[in-house]
Design a protein around this motif. Structure first.
Motif, PDB file in Angstrom:
ATOM      1  N   GLY A 154     -28.306 124.857  -9.114  1.00  0.00           N
ATOM      2  CA  GLY A 154     -27.948 123.148  -9.274  1.00  0.00           C
ATOM      3  C   GLY A 154     -28.010 122.859 -10.553  1.00  0.00           C
ATOM      4  O   GLY A 154     -27.628 121.549 -10.970  1.00  0.00           O
ATOM      5  N   ALA A 155     -28.818 123.748 -11.241  1.00  0.00           N
ATOM      6  CA  ALA A 155     -28.993 123.090 -12.923  1.00  0.00           C
ATOM      7  C   ALA A 155     -27.378 122.900 -13.411  1.00  0.00           C
ATOM      8  O   ALA A 155     -26.472 123.514 -13.330  1.00  0.00           O
ATOM      9  CB  ALA A 155     -29.628 124.112 -13.825  1.00  0.00           C
ATOM     10  N   GLN A 156     -27.358 122.065 -14.525  1.00  0.00           N
ATOM     11  CA  GLN A 156     -25.999 121.532 -15.060  1.00  0.00           C
ATOM     12  C   GLN A 156     -25.914 122.017 -16.598  1.00  0.00           C
ATOM     13  O   GLN A 156     -26.956 121.974 -17.210  1.00  0.00           O
ATOM     14  CB  GLN A 156     -25.922 120.069 -15.334  1.00  0.00           C
ATOM     15  N   LEU A 157     -25.138 122.948 -16.519  1.00  0.00           N
ATOM     16  CA  LEU A 157     -24.610 123.538 -18.169  1.00  0.00           C
ATOM     17  C   LEU A 157     -23.470 123.110 -18.547  1.00  0.00           C
ATOM     18  O   LEU A 157     -22.663 122.877 -17.912  1.00  0.00           O
ATOM     19  CB  LEU A 157     -24.523 125.159 -17.991  1.00  0.00           C
ATOM     20  N   THR A 158     -23.178 123.404 -19.792  1.00  0.00           N
ATOM     21  CA  THR A 158     -21.823 123.008 -20.571  1.00  0.00           C
ATOM     22  C   THR A 158     -21.103 124.134 -20.541  1.00  0.00           C
ATOM     23  O   THR A 158     -21.712 125.182 -21.350  1.00  0.00           O
ATOM     24  CB  THR A 158     -22.247 122.388 -21.863  1.00  0.00           C
ATOM     25  N   LEU A 159     -19.932 124.324 -20.405  1.00  0.00           N
ATOM     26  CA  LEU A 159     -18.880 125.534 -20.550  1.00  0.00           C
ATOM     27  C   LEU A 159     -17.861 125.052 -21.573  1.00  0.00           C
ATOM     28  O   LEU A 159     -17.221 124.225 -21.420  1.00  0.00           O
ATOM     29  CB  LEU A 159     -18.611 125.828 -19.264  1.00  0.00           C
ATOM     30  N   GLN A 160     -17.544 125.913 -22.594  1.00  0.00           N
ATOM     31  CA  GLN A 160     -16.440 125.666 -23.218  1.00  0.00           C
ATOM     32  C   GLN A 160     -15.679 127.033 -23.281  1.00  0.00           C
ATOM     33  O   GLN A 160     -15.982 128.098 -23.184  1.00  0.00           O
ATOM     34  CB  GLN A 160     -16.949 125.590 -24.849  1.00  0.00           C
ATOM     35  N   GLY A 161     -14.281 126.664 -23.148  1.00  0.00           N
ATOM     36  CA  GLY A 161     -13.334 127.907 -23.009  1.00  0.00           C
ATOM     37  C   GLY A 161     -12.050 127.409 -22.329  1.00  0.00           C
ATOM     38  O   GLY A 161     -11.917 126.291 -22.033  1.00  0.00           O
ATOM     39  N   PRO A 162     -11.360 128.641 -21.921  1.00  0.00           N
ATOM     40  CA  PRO A 162     -11.796 130.180 -22.406  1.00  0.00           C
ATOM     41  C   PRO A 162     -11.031 130.540 -23.631  1.00  0.00           C
ATOM     42  O   PRO A 162     -10.624 129.767 -24.611  1.00  0.00           O
ATOM     43  CB  PRO A 162     -10.744 130.736 -21.372  1.00  0.00           C
ATOM     44  N   SER A 163     -11.860 131.533 -24.227  1.00  0.00           N
ATOM     45  CA  SER A 163     -11.320 132.061 -25.406  1.00  0.00           C
ATOM     46  C   SER A 163     -11.323 133.692 -25.546  1.00  0.00           C
ATOM     47  O   SER A 163     -11.701 134.379 -24.539  1.00  0.00           O
ATOM     48  CB  SER A 163     -12.496 131.938 -26.650  1.00  0.00           C
ATOM     49  N   GLY A 164     -10.761 134.301 -26.550  1.00  0.00           N
ATOM     50  CA  GLY A 164     -10.530 135.747 -26.282  1.00  0.00           C
ATOM     51  C   GLY A 164      -9.309 136.294 -26.250  1.00  0.00           C
ATOM     52  O   GLY A 164      -8.677 135.495 -25.510  1.00  0.00           O
ATOM     53  N   SER A 165      -9.224 137.371 -26.904  1.00  0.00           N
ATOM     54  CA  SER A 165      -7.812 137.986 -26.445  1.00  0.00           C
ATOM     55  C   SER A 165      -7.805 139.364 -26.021  1.00  0.00           C
ATOM     56  O   SER A 165      -6.746 140.248 -26.308  1.00  0.00           O
ATOM     57  CB  SER A 165      -6.779 138.093 -28.119  1.00  0.00           C
ATOM     58  N   LEU A 166      -8.735 139.864 -25.402  1.00  0.00           N
ATOM     59  CA  LEU A 166      -8.927 141.165 -24.817  1.00  0.00           C
ATOM     60  C   LEU A 166      -8.397 141.051 -23.453  1.00  0.00           C
ATOM     61  O   LEU A 166      -8.993 141.014 -22.603  1.00  0.00           O
ATOM     62  CB  LEU A 166     -10.331 141.632 -24.814  1.00  0.00           C
ATOM     63  N   THR A 167      -7.027 140.889 -23.407  1.00  0.00           N
ATOM     64  CA  THR A 167      -6.443 140.661 -22.144  1.00  0.00           C
ATOM     65  C   THR A 167      -5.152 141.884 -21.991  1.00  0.00           C
ATOM     66  O   THR A 167      -4.833 142.328 -23.043  1.00  0.00           O
ATOM     67  CB  THR A 167      -5.703 139.073 -22.079  1.00  0.00           C
ATOM     68  N   LEU A 168      -4.690 142.117 -20.877  1.00  0.00           N
ATOM     69  CA  LEU A 168      -3.827 143.146 -20.591  1.00  0.00           C
ATOM     70  C   LEU A 168      -2.483 142.484 -21.370  1.00  0.00           C
ATOM     71  O   LEU A 168      -1.930 141.318 -21.183  1.00  0.00           O
ATOM     72  CB  LEU A 168      -3.572 143.287 -19.422  1.00  0.00           C
ATOM     73  N   SER A 169      -1.548 143.457 -21.743  1.00  0.00           N
ATOM     74  CA  SER A 169      -0.147 143.010 -22.226  1.00  0.00           C
ATOM     75  C   SER A 169       0.740 142.422 -21.235  1.00  0.00           C
ATOM     76  O   SER A 169       0.753 142.954 -20.152  1.00  0.00           O
ATOM     77  CB  SER A 169       0.232 144.489 -22.920  1.00  0.00           C
ATOM     78  N   GLU A 170       1.213 141.344 -21.689  1.00  0.00           N
ATOM     79  CA  GLU A 170       2.157 140.698 -20.824  1.00  0.00           C
ATOM     80  C   GLU A 170       3.681 141.070 -21.142  1.00  0.00           C
ATOM     81  O   GLU A 170       4.459 140.717 -20.381  1.00  0.00           O
ATOM     82  CB  GLU A 170       1.949 139.268 -20.817  1.00  0.00           C
ATOM     83  N   LYS A 171       3.931 141.675 -22.338  1.00  0.00           N
ATOM     84  CA  LYS A 171       5.400 141.980 -22.977  1.00  0.00           C
ATOM     85  C   LYS A 171       6.029 142.868 -21.635  1.00  0.00           C
ATOM     86  O   LYS A 171       7.087 142.685 -21.422  1.00  0.00           O
ATOM     87  CB  LYS A 171       5.386 142.677 -24.080  1.00  0.00           C
ATOM     88  N   LYS A 172       5.319 143.983 -21.217  1.00  0.00           N
ATOM     89  CA  LYS A 172       5.711 144.858 -20.145  1.00  0.00           C
ATOM     90  C   LYS A 172       4.636 145.506 -19.574  1.00  0.00           C
ATOM     91  O   LYS A 172       3.373 145.460 -19.968  1.00  0.00           O
ATOM     92  CB  LYS A 172       6.767 145.743 -20.609  1.00  0.00           C
ATOM     93  N   ILE A 173       4.803 145.766 -18.159  1.00  0.00           N
ATOM     94  CA  ILE A 173       3.619 146.375 -17.379  1.00  0.00           C
ATOM     95  C   ILE A 173       3.257 147.847 -17.896  1.00  0.00           C
ATOM     96  O   ILE A 173       3.727 148.841 -17.308  1.00  0.00           O
ATOM     97  CB  ILE A 173       3.834 146.333 -15.898  1.00  0.00           C
TER      98      ILE A 173
END
Length: 238
Positions: free
Chosen positions: A86-105
């Motif tokens: 139940g503790a309240q935290l501060t979250l910032q985001g999202p960030s980062g570019s380590l994501t799967l390519s979207e140009k083609k599968i």
């Protein structure tokens, strides 16, 4: 990056000295599998804010946000462990570019060491949920089965997803108390070649300790992989 307030919903142990922390998902929060957030702990009077960047292990389709981390003896980790549900935290985001390519599968070969599994788990959860046809191979290295976070879930995902290939390897089985009939030894060129076998023009994604990421990048480049087909960034949450 946008800023949100989130509540800690719970925690669970996912490997030896490794815990996952679960938070409510703010309305409208959207991210790509593999992205990260900055998590700021409740500030104590007179103290500096404690903030750390973590990859999200949850997948976008899920109705929660989750991170996982080794519980090292640092001021941040001690304070994180001590938080009440139940503790309240501060979250910032999202960030980062380590994501799967979207140009083609294009096929993706994911090379992970230890808690470097976190961004890849989000990718694999989402791909399996979506029944994505993208070929995905995960080569996952740990010292012992006890240290391998989410190993059982990854094995289940590989059974459910006909396009997923899993190779898990253990490097210090002499120190393990659990049986293991899978691969052993460090990630090497032969293991990487087996992970990518049959894939046409794959992209390689690397996550783990900096030394391992540097080693894997050199190994891939020595094998003739174009540097544009190797993706990594400073690992979040190690």
């Amino acid at each position: 990056m946008n800023t949100y307030t989130v509540a800690l919903q719970g925690r669970d142990e996912v490997a030896d000295r490794t815990m996952a922390f679960h938070f409510d998902k703010p309305e409208g929060f959207a991210y790509k599998p593999g992205q990260a957030v900055d998590l700021t702990l409740p500030q104590q009077s007179g103290a500096e804010p404690q903030v750390h960047t973590f990859s999200l292990v949850s997948a976008p389709y899920q109705n929660e946000l989750a991170i996982a981390t080794r519980m090292r003896d640092s001021a941040y980790k001690r304070a994180l462990r001590a938080l009440a549900d139940g503790a309240q935290l501060t979250l910032q985001g999202p960030s980062g570019s380590l994501t799967l390519s979207e140009k083609k599968i294009r096929p993706a070969v994911l090379l992970a060491g230890g808690i470097g599994i976190t961004p890849f788990l989000s990718m694999l959860r989402q791909a399996t949920h979506d029944a994505s046809p993208r070929p995905l191979a995960l080569l996952y290295s740990n010292r012992r089965p006890e240290d391998a976070a989410f190993l059982h879930e990854l094995q289940q995902l590989a059974q459910r997803n006909p396009h997923m290939r899993l190779i898990a390897t253990m490097t210090q089985m002499e120190q393990s108390r659990q049986p293991w009939d899978g691969d052993t030894g460090l990630i090497d060129a032969a293991k990487v070649k087996r992970a990518a076998e049959g894939y046409d023009d794959p992209i390689y994604y690397l996550a783990g300790p900096p030394g391992l990421v540097d080693f894997l990048r050199d190994l891939l480049e020595d094998a003739g992989v174009d540097e544009d087909d190797i993706r990594s960034e400073e690992f979040f949450g190690y």
